[in-house]
Design an enzyme around this catalytic site. Structure first.
Site, PDB file in Angstrom:
ATOM      1  N   LYS A   1       3.274  -1.099  -0.421  1.00 47.44           N
ATOM      2  CA  LYS A   1       3.202  -2.483   0.139  1.00 47.44           C
ATOM      3  C   LYS A   1       4.591  -3.150  -0.168  1.00 47.44           C
ATOM      4  CE  LYS A   1      -0.468  -3.256   2.617  1.00 47.44           C
ATOM      5  NZ  LYS A   1      -0.071  -2.073   3.203  1.00 47.44           N
TER       6      LYS A   1
ATOM      7  N   GLU B   1       3.344   7.905   2.077  1.00 49.59           N
ATOM      8  CA  GLU B   1       2.388   7.441   1.096  1.00 49.59           C
ATOM      9  C   GLU B   1       1.256   8.268   0.481  1.00 49.59           C
ATOM     10  OE1 GLU B   1      -0.588   3.579   0.325  1.00 49.59           O
ATOM     11  OE2 GLU B   1       0.522   3.566   2.368  1.00 49.59           O
TER      12      GLU B   1
END
Length: 430
Positions: free
Chosen positions: A249, A233
């Protein structure tokens, strides 16, 4: 200020490996590697920064102001990390949980020596007063050989700070907060750890990276503190006046069976709970970016796009904005920190609640590792899928978390945590 030289390695992968082995002689090392993962926003394939000319280490008190002053004065490449606990500098918050790792809250250094990889070419940048070391260093790098460690080091017993039944209780407490309207979502994390344990950091990092091949991998050595990160990420990147944030997410495991793997991916695309998690954080990131953005410039470029990695499928969104040329880069970090994907929404309420429920201080976990350029650009990852190690304390740790929303099932959340922890556990126990 820096001497630049282009080097064309015969084999880039071999050179990377030799460079990392060579780097271990220094007290300050930061290695960032994209693992050739194809991505839209990419400046370099990999970067190595070693040997501090200047540095800053501090706790959270006025942490961002101190970093701002340091980065401005350095006016150069600066590499380092921000721990999650700098939240206490941004808001009236506390970190009172147990801390086995004892990392400084903020640590950056201006390196004497930098290696920038792009398209099978390496740009070497040394500060002027050490540029006579480029050729001798290259000769040493090409001679570097891997040191094989004692396999007995890997007799590691992983323990949990929060056991399964207690985890369920804490998730149900979070669900009560959500149903009461205190928060919409919270990222709840748990630590796995081992005491009186020695590991070979570089060997451990190489194993973890080989399993995961993530786009934001990092090896950090700052004296006796190590971060071995297989992060998928990006937290935030600045390219001139363009800002990019890419929150993750939504997670699904991979399968070796192609049909099943495709089914797992499609299930993630269609999963309402995972999409709602992602969309809530996108709204939070849009709000954070708007604090420094020029009017009307915040845009959602990608919403809930599925990216596939070696270990997992992930749902990622891309949010961008524009800033004025005079906006200080550290102000952009401060106004968005900690990243929404690791807190919840509303952000401050979520951080207060998770602080009470989590058993350990997060420290570098869910913080960020990255760099500033001399042009005031920057790029930082989110510290997840990361093994942290304090060599002096002989303490090894990795944490995992999941987003709790109104639709969360405690058992499924627990299982998702185990999926995220799998690569790190495998590397440490085998």
């Amino acid at each position: 200020m820096r001497t630049k030289q282009i080097y064309n390695p015969e084999n880039t992968a071999d050179f990377k490996n030799q460079l990392l082995i060579w780097s271990q002689q220094f007290d300050e090392v930061i290695w960032l590697d994209s693992n050739q993962y194809e991505q839209q926003y990419s400046s370099y394939d990999a970067i190595l920064a070693v040997e501090a000319f200047t540095s800053i280490q501090t706790d959270y008190h006025d942490g961002f102001e101190k970093l701002k002053e340091y980065q401005t004065l350095a006016n150069d490449w600066v590499f380092g990390y921000l721990t999650y606990d700098l939240k206490n500098d941004v808001e009236a918050l506390k970190s009172q949980n147990t801390d086995g790792l004892e990392f400084p809250d903020l640590s950056f250094f201006q390196p004497k020596k930098i290696f920038l990889f792009k398209d099978n070419q390496v740009e070497i940048q040394y500060l002027k007063f050490v540029d006579d070391e480029i050729q001798p260093d290259l000769e040493d790098i090409l001679k570097a050989k891997e040191v094989v460690t004692n396999p007995e080091e890997n007799n590691i017993k992983i323990k949990l700070k929060i056991h399964k039944d207690e985890y369920f209780e804490k998730v149900n407490t979070l669900l009560n907060h959500i149903h009461s309207g205190d928060i919409y979502e919270a990222n709840f994390c748990q630590e796995f750890y081992a005491e009186n344990t020695q590991i070979s950091p570089l060997e451990t990092y190489n194993k973890l990276n080989a399993i995961s091949k993530p786009p934001f991998a990092a090896f950090v050595k700052l004296y006796d503190k190590f971060a071995l990160s297989a992060s998928p990420e990006r937290y935030i990147k600045k390219e001139s006046q363009h800002i990019i944030s890419q929150p993750i997410k939504g997670t699904a495991k991979r399968s070796l069976d192609k049909t099943e793997d495709n089914e797992l991916k499609n299930n993630l695309i269609a999963d309402e709970k995972e999409r709602s998690e992602n969309i809530m954080i996108v709204d939070l990131v849009r709000n954070d970016l708007s604090k420094t953005a020029t009017k009307g410039s915040v845009k959602v470029e990608e919403l809930c796009k599925i990216y596939t990695f070696d270990q997992v499928h992930q749902m990622i969104s891309t949010v961008t904005s524009e800033v004025k040329p005079e906006t200080h880069p550290v102000d952009i970090l401060k106004s968005t920190f900690p990243m929404g994907s690791m807190t919840g929404a509303p952000k401050i309420s979520a951080m207060k609640i998770i602080e009470k429920l989590e058993a350990t201080k997060r420290g570098l976990y869910s913080g960020a590792i990255g760099y500033f350029t001399p042009e005031n650009d920057f790029d930082f990852n989110v510290v997840i899928r990361t093994i942290l190690y304090n060599a002096t304390q002989k303490y090894v740790s990795y944490s995992v978390g999941g987003a709790i929303t109104a639709k969360s099932d405690p058992l499924k959340e627990y299982e998702e945590c185990l999926v995220k922890a799998k690569a790190m556990r495998t590397v440490l126990e085998n």
